[in-house]
Design an enzyme around this catalytic site. Structure first.
Site, short mmCIF file in Angstrom:
data_model
loop_
_atom_site.label_atom_id
_atom_site.label_comp_id
_atom_site.label_asym_id
_atom_site.label_seq_id
_atom_site.Cartn_x
_atom_site.Cartn_y
_atom_site.Cartn_z
N LYS A 18 1.24 -1.47 0.40
CA LYS A 18 -0.06 0.36 -0.21
C LYS A 18 1.04 1.73 0.12
CE LYS A 18 -3.03 -2.65 2.70
NZ LYS A 18 -3.92 -2.39 3.83
N TYR A 60 -12.17 -2.97 -2.59
CA TYR A 60 -12.93 -3.49 -0.27
C TYR A 60 -13.51 -3.40 -0.85
CZ TYR A 60 -8.59 -2.40 1.30
OH TYR A 60 -6.61 -2.47 1.26
N ARG A 106 -0.67 -15.10 3.92
CA ARG A 106 -1.58 -13.91 4.54
C ARG A 106 0.02 -14.05 6.12
NH1 ARG A 106 -5.81 -10.92 4.47
NH2 ARG A 106 -6.74 -11.76 6.25
N THR A 144 -3.85 -8.61 10.67
CA THR A 144 -5.11 -7.57 10.50
C THR A 144 -3.95 -6.07 10.57
OG1 THR A 144 -6.56 -8.19 9.49
CG2 THR A 144 -6.54 -6.12 9.61
N ARG A 150 3.78 -7.89 8.84
CA ARG A 150 3.30 -6.43 9.47
C ARG A 150 3.53 -6.63 11.41
NH1 ARG A 150 -2.60 -7.64 7.98
NH2 ARG A 150 -3.02 -5.79 5.51
N ASN A 182 -1.15 -0.58 7.41
CA ASN A 182 -0.85 -1.29 8.03
C ASN A 182 0.44 -2.53 6.74
OD1 ASN A 182 -2.90 -2.58 6.09
ND2 ASN A 182 -3.54 -4.10 8.25
N HIS A 205 -1.47 -6.16 1.65
CA HIS A 205 -2.57 -6.37 1.39
C HIS A 205 -2.01 -7.75 1.08
CE1 HIS A 205 -6.92 -7.68 -0.05
NE2 HIS A 205 -5.66 -7.96 -1.10
N GLU A 255 -9.01 -10.12 -7.40
CA GLU A 255 -8.32 -9.61 -7.08
C GLU A 255 -7.41 -9.80 -8.41
OE1 GLU A 255 -9.50 -9.47 -2.74
OE2 GLU A 255 -7.48 -9.64 -3.11
P1 DAT Z 1 -6.42 -7.43 5.92
O1 DAT Z 1 -6.46 -6.74 5.15
O2 DAT Z 1 -5.98 -8.49 7.06
O3 DAT Z 1 -7.09 -8.80 4.56
P2 DAT Z 1 -9.55 -6.46 6.01
O4 DAT Z 1 -9.63 -7.68 4.96
O5 DAT Z 1 -10.23 -7.34 7.49
O6 DAT Z 1 -8.36 -6.87 6.68
O7 DAT Z 1 -9.51 -5.39 6.36
C1 DAT Z 1 -8.38 -4.13 5.25
C2 DAT Z 1 -7.96 -3.66 5.55
O8 DAT Z 1 -9.08 -2.27 5.79
C3 DAT Z 1 -7.26 -3.71 6.08
O9 DAT Z 1 -6.00 -4.46 5.63
C4 DAT Z 1 -6.99 -2.18 7.42
C5 DAT Z 1 -8.45 -1.77 7.24
N1 DAT Z 1 -9.23 -1.88 8.49
C6 DAT Z 1 -9.29 -3.53 8.63
N2 DAT Z 1 -10.54 -3.44 9.87
C7 DAT Z 1 -9.98 -1.72 10.59
C8 DAT Z 1 -10.25 -0.94 11.83
N3 DAT Z 1 -10.95 -1.90 12.60
N4 DAT Z 1 -9.95 0.03 11.35
C9 DAT Z 1 -9.38 1.29 10.17
N5 DAT Z 1 -8.97 0.09 9.23
C10 DAT Z 1 -9.26 -1.41 9.03
MG MG Z 2 -8.84 -8.74 3.14
#
Ligand code: DAT
Ligand code: MG
Length: 230
Positions: A88, A128, A164, A170, A181, A191, A194, A205
């Site tokens: 990112k 997303y 992963r 996350t 991370r 973080n 992705h 994706e």
């Molecule tokens: P990941 O990236 O581990 O697959 P995710 O798909 O649940 O996690 O969420 C996508 C992204 O959204 C994540 O990398 C960071 C952001 N995100 C997730 N949960 C969040 C939260 N509670 N507050 C702020 N940003 C968040």
């Molecule tokens: Mg995700």
């Protein structure tokens, strides 16, 4: 077609179809090299029947091993999976591209597509889409589209799930040390990376970020050392 499967014909002789590149040609090259006495490893020659050696046929003994490698590679080609990984804007800006790419490389995964892009907000929303009900959705999409993203496709056995694992949880405050991370990020909003979370999202994706012709199929020189069953 990424997984154009090679096949060995059922009659006992092996036929080579030169329209199939990659694994088959690599194995062929192995056979061809073994066929030249001058390239025979000394240790191999030493262990081979002296009479055969003196007649210049020592290389024949190496064929079963080379054929075994060929079959192994072909079986294995069908098991390969691909995942979408993106660094990112925070990871790119912090100079973490080489660090992150090297972790996937050193593990033994194969890079099959890579490009640096600044996605539009609309594109980020597509990426997303499953989070559109979440309160952070708009901010998340603003952030993803705020600068360069390094989009990649990595290939390998189990790469979706294990990718992963390399990335970590996350929320970086909960990611294990040793993960990307865990080692390189502090808060969930930044973080740095992705990774697709399953086979379906990986497929979607990859299709969203890359055109099929941007995915490169090739045999890595390392594959015969990364994969194998004893
Ligand atoms: P990941 O990236 O581990 O697959 P995710 O798909 O649940 O996690 O969420 C996508 C992204 O959204 C994540 O990398 C960071 C952001 N995100 C997730 N949960 C969040 C939260 N509670 N507050 C702020 N940003 C968040
Ligand atoms: Mg995700």
């Amino acid at each position: 077609i990424p997984y154009d499967p090679y096949h060995i014909r059922s009659d006992s002789n092996i036929h080579f179809d030169f329209s199939c590149a990659d694994g088959r040609n690599a194995a062929l090259a192995t056979l061809a090299n073994l066929g030249r006495n001058s390239t025979l490893p000394a240790a191999y020659a030493h262990h081979t029947n002296a009479a055969a050696s003196s007649h210049g046929y020592a290389w024949i003994a190496a064929i079963p091993a080379a054929v075994y490698m060929l079959q192994d590679q072909e079986v294995h080609a069908a098991e390969m999976e691909r995942t979408f990984i993106a660094i990112k804007p925070d990871g790119v800006q912090r100079g973490l591209i080489s660090e992150i790419v090297s972790r996937f490389e050193r593990k033994g995964y194969k890079l099959v597509a890579i490009k640096l892009v600044v996605p539009s907000k609309q594109f980020a929303e597509k990426h997303y889409h499953d989070l559109k009900e979440r309160p952070f959705f708009s901010g998340l999409c603003d952030f993803l589209s705020s600068g360069p993203v390094l989009a990649m496709v990595w290939e390998g056995e189990g790469v979706i799930k294990y990718g992963r694992k390399l990335i970590g949880a996350t929320d970086p405050s909960k990611s294990e040390p040793g993960t990307i991370r865990g080692d390189l990020a502090v808060v969930v909003g930044r973080n740095i990376i992705h990774g697709s979370d399953g086979p379906e999202t990986a497929k979607d994706e990859i299709a969203l970020w890359f055109q099929p012709k941007e995915l490169v199929s090739y045999t890595s020189n390392e594959e015969k050392w990364i994969y194998g069953v004893n």
